[in-house]
Design an enzyme around this catalytic site. Sequence first.
Site, mmCIF file in Angstrom:
data_model
loop_
_atom_site.group_PDB
_atom_site.id
_atom_site.type_symbol
_atom_site.label_atom_id
_atom_site.label_comp_id
_atom_site.label_asym_id
_atom_site.label_seq_id
_atom_site.Cartn_x
_atom_site.Cartn_y
_atom_site.Cartn_z
ATOM 1 N N GLY A 119 -4.317 -1.267 -2.155
ATOM 2 C CA GLY A 119 -4.419 -1.303 -0.702
ATOM 3 C C GLY A 119 -4.054 -2.682 -0.190
ATOM 4 N N GLN A 136 -3.896 -9.719 5.558
ATOM 5 C CA GLN A 136 -3.573 -10.286 4.246
ATOM 6 C C GLN A 136 -2.143 -10.788 4.164
ATOM 7 O OE1 GLN A 136 -5.336 -6.675 2.100
ATOM 8 N NE2 GLN A 136 -5.795 -8.327 0.676
ATOM 9 N N CYS A 182 -9.993 -7.934 -4.779
ATOM 10 C CA CYS A 182 -9.156 -8.041 -3.580
ATOM 11 C C CYS A 182 -7.976 -8.951 -3.897
ATOM 12 C CB CYS A 182 -9.984 -8.637 -2.438
ATOM 13 S SG CYS A 182 -9.070 -8.813 -0.902
ATOM 14 N N LEU A 183 -6.787 -8.543 -3.475
ATOM 15 C CA LEU A 183 -5.593 -9.356 -3.734
ATOM 16 C C LEU A 183 -5.716 -10.737 -3.093
ATOM 17 C CD1 LEU A 183 -2.772 -6.683 -3.189
ATOM 18 C CD2 LEU A 183 -3.587 -7.613 -5.371
ATOM 19 N N HIS A 228 -12.863 -0.734 2.402
ATOM 20 C CA HIS A 228 -12.471 -2.113 2.075
ATOM 21 C C HIS A 228 -11.334 -2.577 3.003
ATOM 22 C CE1 HIS A 228 -11.494 -5.281 -1.171
ATOM 23 N NE2 HIS A 228 -10.488 -5.379 -0.320
ATOM 24 N N GLU A 229 -10.308 -1.735 3.159
ATOM 25 C CA GLU A 229 -9.129 -2.142 3.950
ATOM 26 C C GLU A 229 -9.443 -2.184 5.446
ATOM 27 O OE1 GLU A 229 -6.810 -3.461 2.363
ATOM 28 O OE2 GLU A 229 -7.352 -2.673 0.391
ATOM 29 N N HIS A 252 -11.044 -5.328 6.386
ATOM 30 C CA HIS A 252 -10.079 -6.437 6.556
ATOM 31 C C HIS A 252 -9.608 -6.546 8.001
ATOM 32 C CE1 HIS A 252 -9.182 -8.289 2.706
ATOM 33 N NE2 HIS A 252 -8.977 -7.135 2.106
#
Length: 171
Positions: A44, A49, A94-95, A136-137, A140
């Site tokens: 995701g 991000q 997380c990236l 999660h996304e 963000h």
Amino acid sequence: MLDILIHPDPQLRVKCRPVTDITPQIRTLLADMAETMYAAPGIGLAAPQVGSEHRLLVLDVGDDEESARRGRLYKLINPEIRSRSGKTESEEGCLSIPGIRETIKRSASVVVQGVDESGNDLTIEAEGLLAICLQHEIDHLDGILFIDHLSRLKQQLVKAKYSKLRSAEHE
Ligand SMILES: [Zn+2]
């Protein structure tokens, strides 16, 4: 390919603005984000991000049931969680926070509404990994990171571990 911003970049704390017009630029952004997510690799990626303040995200959790029905890749614009039920715990990463994985409590299932890149309404009834990834996304898009869900003590431990990792990387 887009650069993925790394915590504590302040851009990750921005609350995104709803998309009012799905322009060609928005579609290009979604396509570039999908490519960036696959290359990372990740499941995701949300607009903040990659330094964008648009309320949109891409995700592909692979072979869960709902994804299998619809095709794997979601490009979601203005997603909102309409309802939640149950509780679950799983390890997340997380990236934008490389090297950190922690167990996070989430709702077990969620119903998410948004629009796709053609402007069609999209309702996703999700459970399992898809439900977790959506929460999660969507977090963000409100400037919330998964580590924010940890206890204060745990957050301090993670912060210490993370700064160690980051300084080792810069040596
Ligand atoms: Zn993330």
